[in-house]
Design a protein around this motif. Structure first.
Motif, mmCIF file in Angstrom:
data_model
loop_
_atom_site.group_PDB
_atom_site.id
_atom_site.type_symbol
_atom_site.label_atom_id
_atom_site.label_comp_id
_atom_site.label_asym_id
_atom_site.label_seq_id
_atom_site.Cartn_x
_atom_site.Cartn_y
_atom_site.Cartn_z
ATOM 1 N N UNK A 191 59.041 17.484 15.026
ATOM 2 C CA UNK A 191 58.493 17.973 16.289
ATOM 3 C C UNK A 191 58.126 16.811 17.208
ATOM 4 N N UNK A 192 57.561 15.747 16.633
ATOM 5 C CA UNK A 192 57.246 14.561 17.433
ATOM 6 C C UNK A 192 58.512 13.921 17.991
ATOM 7 N N UNK A 193 59.542 13.826 17.168
ATOM 8 C CA UNK A 193 60.797 13.230 17.638
ATOM 9 C C UNK A 193 61.429 14.080 18.736
ATOM 10 N N UNK A 194 61.382 15.401 18.578
ATOM 11 C CA UNK A 194 61.971 16.275 19.594
ATOM 12 C C UNK A 194 61.274 16.078 20.934
ATOM 13 N N UNK A 195 59.952 15.960 20.900
ATOM 14 C CA UNK A 195 59.212 15.744 22.146
ATOM 15 C C UNK A 195 59.568 14.399 22.773
ATOM 16 N N UNK A 196 59.723 13.372 21.951
ATOM 17 C CA UNK A 196 60.062 12.042 22.486
ATOM 18 C C UNK A 196 61.491 12.017 23.019
ATOM 19 N N UNK A 197 62.413 12.642 22.325
ATOM 20 C CA UNK A 197 63.804 12.641 22.766
ATOM 21 C C UNK A 197 63.995 13.475 24.020
ATOM 22 N N UNK A 198 63.160 14.489 24.203
ATOM 23 C CA UNK A 198 63.235 15.284 25.435
ATOM 24 C C UNK A 198 62.914 14.458 26.670
ATOM 25 N N UNK A 199 62.156 13.369 26.477
ATOM 26 C CA UNK A 199 61.761 12.531 27.612
ATOM 27 C C UNK A 199 62.855 11.554 28.037
ATOM 28 N N UNK A 200 63.928 11.436 27.249
ATOM 29 C CA UNK A 200 65.014 10.531 27.627
ATOM 30 C C UNK A 200 65.780 11.094 28.820
ATOM 31 N N UNK A 201 66.300 10.236 29.684
ATOM 32 C CA UNK A 201 67.057 10.725 30.848
ATOM 33 C C UNK A 201 68.298 11.505 30.421
ATOM 34 N N UNK A 202 68.493 12.654 31.019
ATOM 35 C CA UNK A 202 69.663 13.471 30.683
ATOM 36 C C UNK A 202 70.960 12.771 31.073
ATOM 37 N N UNK A 203 70.903 11.880 32.067
ATOM 38 C CA UNK A 203 72.115 11.190 32.520
ATOM 39 C C UNK A 203 72.714 10.318 31.429
ATOM 40 N N UNK A 204 71.868 9.797 30.535
ATOM 41 C CA UNK A 204 72.378 8.948 29.454
ATOM 42 C C UNK A 204 73.280 9.761 28.532
ATOM 43 N N UNK A 205 72.810 10.957 28.129
ATOM 44 C CA UNK A 205 73.611 11.803 27.245
ATOM 45 C C UNK A 205 74.853 12.332 27.965
ATOM 46 N N UNK A 206 74.723 12.628 29.247
ATOM 47 C CA UNK A 206 75.877 13.120 29.987
ATOM 48 C C UNK A 206 76.961 12.047 30.089
ATOM 49 N N UNK A 207 76.546 10.797 30.334
ATOM 50 C CA UNK A 207 77.520 9.704 30.403
ATOM 51 C C UNK A 207 78.195 9.485 29.059
#
Length: 308
Positions: A191-207
């Motif tokens: 749950x902690x990791x999910x919250x932290x990963x949600x804060x990453x910019x979506x553009x990084x995963x899209x690229x």
């Protein structure tokens, strides 16, 4: 002829007048006093008490106290039970922490991709963190008992040869304790990791997706390096949690047995203090446990330090 004089230009004060002491410093110090007092009384005080009691000969709460010097440390280091407990704690950390962290990170990444029903999944995996230690012990007692759920399932599929007295056998009792640690910690950490990963910019995963990177590569090649420092914090927390607080599962399920096969360092400290009333030995072992935790914490912090 009238002489026009230019009015003086007003000066803008960008800060406190020179030579005038600022009142923010003393005020901040005064506001920090309650927190400093709390830390001194409830953190530094108990830690200092551990070191003091470790050099005393104190055979019970109401018994006469005598100075023992380093005798308690000699007794601990010369005790085979201490070294067996240290080996059990080492095995527990080496198995539980890596499985917990890797599994939690993968599960947290999966939740962060927001699959269908991810909100319900969050609640389900966080539930073990909300269950009390006694309730967890009852659940796993019902699973590991000779007539428990695991043996009944094995019997129902024709695997009676694999049925086992899981928590009553020296070969498997401590493995059951490790399994409980993993079950109790993996969902909370995910749950902690999910919250932290949600804060990453979506553009990084899209690229990365446009470049053809799959989930595995995005998870370990992109997401993990970006949150590596946070992973280090969770590894440190789970290391300390497993090292210092796993005594509750041992106490409720195995009492350190059969024999001493499931005795770890945290349970040894409890047993010597509250069962055998040897407070000096207990706190000497506690000081060594504290040193192990401190060294491990610093090692983990250095290992997960960002290279930049």
């Amino acid at each position: 002829m009238t002489t026009m004089s230019t009015p003086p230009t007003p000066t803008t004060r960008s800060g406190p007048r020179s030579g005038r002491p600022s009142r923010r410093g003393p005020r901040t110090t005064v506001m920090a006093v309650p927190a400093l007092l709390w830390y001194a009384v409830f953190m530094i005080g108990p830690i200092g008490a551990i070191f003091v009691i470790s050099v005393l000969r104190w055979p019970g709460m109401l018994a006469e106290i005598d100075f023992a010097g380093l005798d308690n440390y000699r007794a601990v280091l010369g005790d085979g039970l201490f070294w067996q407990a240290a080996r059990n704690s080492a095995v527990q950390l080496v198995i539980a922490v890596p499985i917990m962290i890797v599994g939690a990170f993968m599960l947290g990444y999966f939740i962060s991709t927001k699959p269908r029903g991810y909100r319900v999944l969050k609640v389900i995996i966080f539930t073990p963190a909300l269950i009390s230690a006694s309730a967890k012990a009852m659940i796993f007692w019902g699973m590991f008992a000779p007539q428990g759920v695991i043996n009944k399932l094995l019997g129902s599929v024709g695997l009676e040869a694999l049925q086992h007295a899981w928590i009553a056998d020296t070969a498997t009792a401590f493995g059951c304790i490790i399994a409980i640690d993993i079950w109790g910690g993996i969902g909370y950490t995910a749950t902690l990791y999910a919250a932290r990963l949600d804060a990453l910019p979506a553009s990084v995963h899209e690229a990365a997706e446009l470049d053809g990177a799959g989930h595995w590569r995005r998870m370990w090649g992109i997401a993990y390096p970006m949150v590596r420092d946070y992973v280090g914090v969770t590894v440190m927390l789970q290391f300390l949690w497993t090292l210092f607080t796993s005594a509750q599962n041992v106490l409720l399920l195995t009492q350190g047995g059969p024999g001493n096969s499931s005795t770890n360092l945290s349970f040894l400290v409890y047993q010597k203090a509250f069962v055998q009333s040897d407070l000096g030995y207990s706190q000497a072992a506690g000081v060594l446990l504290f040193a192990i935790g401190l060294v491990g914490m610093l090692t983990i912090r250095r290992a997960f330090r960002q290279p930049y």
